[in-house]
Design a protein around this motif. Structure first.
Motif, PDB file in Angstrom:
ATOM      1  N   MET A  80       0.676  -0.775  -0.002  1.00  0.00           N
ATOM      2  CA  MET A  80       0.104  -0.075  -0.015  1.00  0.00           C
ATOM      3  C   MET A  80       1.250   1.056   0.100  1.00  0.00           C
ATOM      4  O   MET A  80       1.507   1.378   0.598  1.00  0.00           O
ATOM      5  CB  MET A  80      -1.247  -0.098   0.741  1.00  0.00           C
ATOM      6  N   LYS A  81       0.625   2.066  -1.169  1.00  0.00           N
ATOM      7  CA  LYS A  81       1.135   3.421  -0.942  1.00  0.00           C
ATOM      8  C   LYS A  81       1.065   4.186  -0.275  1.00  0.00           C
ATOM      9  O   LYS A  81       0.195   4.743   0.726  1.00  0.00           O
ATOM     10  CB  LYS A  81       1.537   3.725  -2.193  1.00  0.00           C
ATOM     11  N   LYS A  82       1.891   4.938   1.233  1.00  0.00           N
ATOM     12  CA  LYS A  82       2.364   5.742   2.192  1.00  0.00           C
ATOM     13  C   LYS A  82       1.074   7.180   0.928  1.00  0.00           C
ATOM     14  O   LYS A  82       2.127   7.723   0.115  1.00  0.00           O
ATOM     15  CB  LYS A  82       3.406   5.824   3.034  1.00  0.00           C
ATOM     16  N   ILE A  83       0.316   7.943   1.911  1.00  0.00           N
ATOM     17  CA  ILE A  83       0.064   9.054   1.838  1.00  0.00           C
ATOM     18  C   ILE A  83       0.937  10.230   2.781  1.00  0.00           C
ATOM     19  O   ILE A  83       0.998  10.313   3.988  1.00  0.00           O
ATOM     20  CB  ILE A  83      -1.321   9.284   2.046  1.00  0.00           C
ATOM     21  N   LEU A  84       1.304  11.012   2.254  1.00  0.00           N
ATOM     22  CA  LEU A  84       2.745  11.908   2.911  1.00  0.00           C
ATOM     23  C   LEU A  84       2.485  12.815   2.070  1.00  0.00           C
ATOM     24  O   LEU A  84       2.281  13.719   1.325  1.00  0.00           O
ATOM     25  CB  LEU A  84       3.876  11.539   2.152  1.00  0.00           C
ATOM     26  N   CYS A  85       2.281  13.822   3.605  1.00  0.00           N
ATOM     27  CA  CYS A  85       1.666  14.968   3.812  1.00  0.00           C
ATOM     28  C   CYS A  85       2.470  15.733   4.369  1.00  0.00           C
ATOM     29  O   CYS A  85       2.519  16.338   5.629  1.00  0.00           O
ATOM     30  CB  CYS A  85       0.480  14.950   4.144  1.00  0.00           C
ATOM     31  N   PRO A  86       3.134  16.959   3.648  1.00  0.00           N
ATOM     32  CA  PRO A  86       3.735  17.779   4.281  1.00  0.00           C
ATOM     33  C   PRO A  86       3.493  18.998   5.034  1.00  0.00           C
ATOM     34  O   PRO A  86       2.744  18.996   4.232  1.00  0.00           O
ATOM     35  CB  PRO A  86       4.884  18.701   3.214  1.00  0.00           C
ATOM     36  N   SER A  87       3.331  19.390   6.445  1.00  0.00           N
ATOM     37  CA  SER A  87       3.212  20.206   7.101  1.00  0.00           C
ATOM     38  C   SER A  87       3.765  21.216   6.877  1.00  0.00           C
ATOM     39  O   SER A  87       4.630  22.014   7.283  1.00  0.00           O
ATOM     40  CB  SER A  87       3.616  20.076   8.129  1.00  0.00           C
ATOM     41  N   MET A  88       3.323  22.053   5.716  1.00  0.00           N
ATOM     42  CA  MET A  88       3.643  23.483   6.019  1.00  0.00           C
ATOM     43  C   MET A  88       3.889  24.456   6.447  1.00  0.00           C
ATOM     44  O   MET A  88       4.244  25.835   6.410  1.00  0.00           O
ATOM     45  CB  MET A  88       2.443  24.120   4.360  1.00  0.00           C
ATOM     46  N   MET A  89       3.118  24.755   7.759  1.00  0.00           N
ATOM     47  CA  MET A  89       3.498  25.527   8.461  1.00  0.00           C
ATOM     48  C   MET A  89       5.098  25.161   8.488  1.00  0.00           C
ATOM     49  O   MET A  89       5.579  26.209   9.896  1.00  0.00           O
ATOM     50  CB  MET A  89       2.973  25.301   9.898  1.00  0.00           C
ATOM     51  N   CYS A  90       5.967  23.549   8.500  1.00  0.00           N
ATOM     52  CA  CYS A  90       7.395  23.810   9.184  1.00  0.00           C
ATOM     53  C   CYS A  90       8.188  24.336   7.863  1.00  0.00           C
ATOM     54  O   CYS A  90       9.389  24.290   7.835  1.00  0.00           O
ATOM     55  CB  CYS A  90       6.717  22.740   8.823  1.00  0.00           C
ATOM     56  N   ALA A  91       7.845  24.753   6.221  1.00  0.00           N
ATOM     57  CA  ALA A  91       7.967  25.051   5.461  1.00  0.00           C
ATOM     58  C   ALA A  91       8.941  26.805   6.160  1.00  0.00           C
ATOM     59  O   ALA A  91       8.804  27.483   6.837  1.00  0.00           O
ATOM     60  CB  ALA A  91       7.465  25.636   3.955  1.00  0.00           C
ATOM     61  N   ASP A  92       9.768  26.762   5.208  1.00  0.00           N
ATOM     62  CA  ASP A  92      11.171  27.974   4.961  1.00  0.00           C
ATOM     63  C   ASP A  92       9.792  29.347   3.897  1.00  0.00           C
ATOM     64  O   ASP A  92      10.116  29.154   3.243  1.00  0.00           O
ATOM     65  CB  ASP A  92      11.508  27.963   4.146  1.00  0.00           C
ATOM     66  N   TYR A  93       9.426  30.229   5.039  1.00  0.00           N
ATOM     67  CA  TYR A  93       8.503  31.193   4.991  1.00  0.00           C
ATOM     68  C   TYR A  93       9.008  32.499   3.967  1.00  0.00           C
ATOM     69  O   TYR A  93       8.110  33.042   2.541  1.00  0.00           O
ATOM     70  CB  TYR A  93       6.891  31.350   5.814  1.00  0.00           C
ATOM     71  N   GLY A  94       9.922  31.734   3.732  1.00  0.00           N
ATOM     72  CA  GLY A  94      11.006  33.022   3.388  1.00  0.00           C
ATOM     73  C   GLY A  94      11.659  33.329   1.245  1.00  0.00           C
ATOM     74  O   GLY A  94      11.566  32.912   1.140  1.00  0.00           O
ATOM     75  N   ASN A  95      10.809  31.530   1.691  1.00  0.00           N
ATOM     76  CA  ASN A  95      11.047  30.526  -0.315  1.00  0.00           C
ATOM     77  C   ASN A  95       9.899  30.267  -0.493  1.00  0.00           C
ATOM     78  O   ASN A  95      10.488  29.017  -0.644  1.00  0.00           O
ATOM     79  CB  ASN A  95      12.442  29.699   0.098  1.00  0.00           C
TER      80      ASN A  95
END
Length: 216
Positions: free
Chosen positions: A1-16
């Motif tokens: 079964m393929k894992k559903i991978l969901c990046p938490s965008m509050m952890c992203a670099d908001y400068g880029n």
């Protein structure tokens, strides 16, 4: 079964942010996960409508909104208009949960509930008839970097049994290290919210990280 991978965008670099979105898209993630907090339901404030619109602008992948806000039914249309594909609400924050879930689905958007560590399966059992996704919080909502709450395994096992009777996917949110992702996947979870424990702030690029998580 393929894992559903969901990046938490509050952890992203908001400068880029644009570059982050494009890099994550190319890495092969499945759903961009957007945590929306109002400072009332949880003691923090994070992403807003304009952030979500920016993500929507630079990807064709699914975008979700995890509404950690009071009375989410009064704000649903704002997020639908921003282009989200999936909306999670917390049952504790909404007076008429089933009505709100039905409304979300009537707009052609997928509906989900987020279950806090202190929310029992019994209190949300009826709601499972309407949801496309159930997100199990394995930390208390509101802040990144918390430790995994061990006894959430029992809740996940119970939901895995219940999803045999209904058509929903189980997503795990909180302290999802590569080791925990492997363990929860073996329990029967479908997908994972990726934060600082497995994706952001690491020494490898997103494509390598996503590939490694899929292969576990």
């Amino acid at each position: 079964m393929k894992k559903i991978l969901c990046p938490s965008m509050m952890c992203a670099d908001y400068g880029n942010l644009k570059d982050e979105i494009i890099a994550l898209d190319k890495a092969g993630i499945d759903i961009f996960h957007c945590d929306v907090m109002d400072g009332s339901f949880v003691p923090n404030m994070t992403m807003g409508i304009m952030d979500i619109k920016t993500i929507r602008k630079y990807t064709d992948k699914l975008v979700d909104a995890h509404l950690m806000i009071e009375n989410p039914s009064t704000k649903i249309d704002l997020f639908i208009d921003a282009g989200v594909d999936l909306i999670y609400i917390h049952p504790e924050a909404e007076r008429y949960v089933i009505k709100t879930l039905a409304y979300i689905k009537s707009k052609g958007v997928q509906a989900g509930i987020a279950i806090n560590p202190d929310t029992s399966i019994e209190t949300v059992h009826e709601m499972l008839n309407l949801v496309d996704y159930v997100m199990v919080m394995t930390v208390n909502p509101g802040f990144a970097g918390q430790p995994f709450i061990d006894f959430m395994r029992d809740k996940i096992k119970r939901l895995v049994e219940l999803k045999k009777e209904r058509d929903f996917k189980i997503i795990i949110d909180g302290a999802m290290s590569p080791e925990k992702i492997k363990e929860m996947s073996e329990l029967g979870a479908d997908g994972f919210i990726l934060g600082t424990s497995s994706l952001f702030g690491k020494d490898v690029d997103y494509t390598t990280a996503i590939t490694q998580l899929r292969e576990m």
